[in-house]
Design an enzyme around this catalytic site. Sequence first.
Site, short mmCIF file in Angstrom:
data_model
loop_
_atom_site.label_atom_id
_atom_site.label_comp_id
_atom_site.label_asym_id
_atom_site.label_seq_id
_atom_site.Cartn_x
_atom_site.Cartn_y
_atom_site.Cartn_z
N GLY A 1 0.77 -1.26 0.02
CA GLY A 1 -0.08 -0.04 0.00
C GLY A 1 0.83 1.23 0.09
O GLY A 1 0.33 2.52 0.55
N THR A 2 2.18 1.37 -0.65
CA THR A 2 2.56 2.48 -0.62
C THR A 2 2.13 3.59 -1.74
O THR A 2 2.11 4.73 -1.18
CB THR A 2 4.22 2.35 -1.15
OG1 THR A 2 4.18 2.08 -2.65
CG2 THR A 2 4.76 1.43 -0.45
N ASN A 3 1.31 3.06 -2.76
CA ASN A 3 0.53 4.01 -3.33
C ASN A 3 -0.57 4.43 -2.51
O ASN A 3 -0.82 5.73 -2.77
CB ASN A 3 0.27 3.49 -4.73
CG ASN A 3 1.28 3.36 -5.69
OD1 ASN A 3 1.55 4.29 -6.22
ND2 ASN A 3 1.97 2.31 -5.89
N MET B 1 -4.13 -6.74 -7.04
CA MET B 1 -3.83 -7.80 -8.12
C MET B 1 -4.82 -8.73 -8.35
O MET B 1 -4.92 -9.86 -8.06
CB MET B 1 -2.56 -8.64 -7.41
CG MET B 1 -1.32 -7.82 -7.05
SD MET B 1 -0.71 -6.91 -8.34
CE MET B 1 0.61 -5.98 -7.74
N ILE C 1 -7.78 -9.18 -11.91
CA ILE C 1 -8.27 -8.40 -13.12
C ILE C 1 -9.50 -8.61 -13.12
O ILE C 1 -10.24 -9.42 -12.82
CB ILE C 1 -7.64 -9.41 -14.39
CG1 ILE C 1 -5.87 -9.41 -14.40
CG2 ILE C 1 -8.22 -9.21 -15.80
CD1 ILE C 1 -5.48 -10.09 -15.54
N LEU C 2 -10.16 -7.36 -13.30
CA LEU C 2 -11.58 -7.23 -13.26
C LEU C 2 -12.10 -7.26 -14.39
O LEU C 2 -11.71 -7.23 -15.65
CB LEU C 2 -11.95 -5.66 -12.80
CG LEU C 2 -11.41 -5.59 -11.41
CD1 LEU C 2 -11.33 -4.01 -11.02
CD2 LEU C 2 -12.37 -6.24 -10.28
N ASN D 1 -5.85 2.83 -12.65
CA ASN D 1 -4.80 1.98 -12.17
C ASN D 1 -3.57 2.49 -12.47
O ASN D 1 -3.34 3.16 -13.34
CB ASN D 1 -4.63 0.59 -13.26
CG ASN D 1 -3.92 -0.52 -12.75
OD1 ASN D 1 -3.79 -0.75 -11.58
ND2 ASN D 1 -3.25 -0.94 -13.67
N HIS E 1 0.37 1.57 -13.11
CA HIS E 1 1.22 0.42 -13.69
C HIS E 1 2.52 0.92 -13.73
O HIS E 1 2.95 1.92 -14.04
CB HIS E 1 0.68 -0.19 -15.03
CG HIS E 1 1.47 -1.34 -15.54
ND1 HIS E 1 1.09 -2.46 -15.11
CD2 HIS E 1 2.45 -1.43 -16.20
CE1 HIS E 1 1.96 -3.50 -15.61
NE2 HIS E 1 2.67 -2.64 -16.39
#
Length: 204
Positions: A16-18, A96, A98-99, A113, A115
């Site tokens: 969770g650094t982002n 992580m 994929i929706l 998102n 990336h």
Amino acid sequence: MATDPCRIAVLVSGGGTNLQALIDAQNRGDIPHGEIALVISNKEGAYALERAAKAGIPAVVITKAACGGDQESFEDALLAQLAACEIELVVLAGFMSILSKRFTDAYEKRILNVHPSLIPSFCGEGFYGLRVHRAALDKGVKVTGATVHFVNEIPDGGEIILQKAVEIEEGDTPEILQRRVMEQAEWIILPRAVEIVSEKIAQN
Ligand code: GAR
């Protein structure tokens, strides 16, 4: 005329650094049109949950296993939680999973998102986390970076919002490169992109 801030959910799976970069940006006043209203983790015990707790942000865990191991039920549970919290913008920050198209269509141009490469390099199914940086080093590229994009049914295939380049240095390992890409790109462009999109949503 002042508008209500856009209600944001951040979806996480790991450190969770982002998410932290978003919390810090919000605390600095850098996301005036948005408000992080919810964190959802699809992994029990993800450190991102502690970051949410420290920041006083409501957080829930929704795992695929708890939904019977079925992607459709998992996404139904996510959608129900987002609706219950009146979320207008979904941010995938190290999420992580994929929706499906059904999910991405429900929040068209309202899912972002981050990336860790310059899309269209080193992206798509199978390219996540350290694997992305390993692939960049294996290829021998001299510049990599990060991308924030809208999410559609194609993995890493939605419209690009922001990108930032990062130099590869002699002696880089996937771990060293991951950290540099985070510091010099992801943690900068993700909050910026969230503010750009939040402003548009808040004004609608
Ligand atoms: C970040 O580098 C993010 O870009 C990447 O996972 C890491 C999560 O770190 N995401 C992907 O690879 C998605 N395809 P964080 O949990 O510390 O934010």
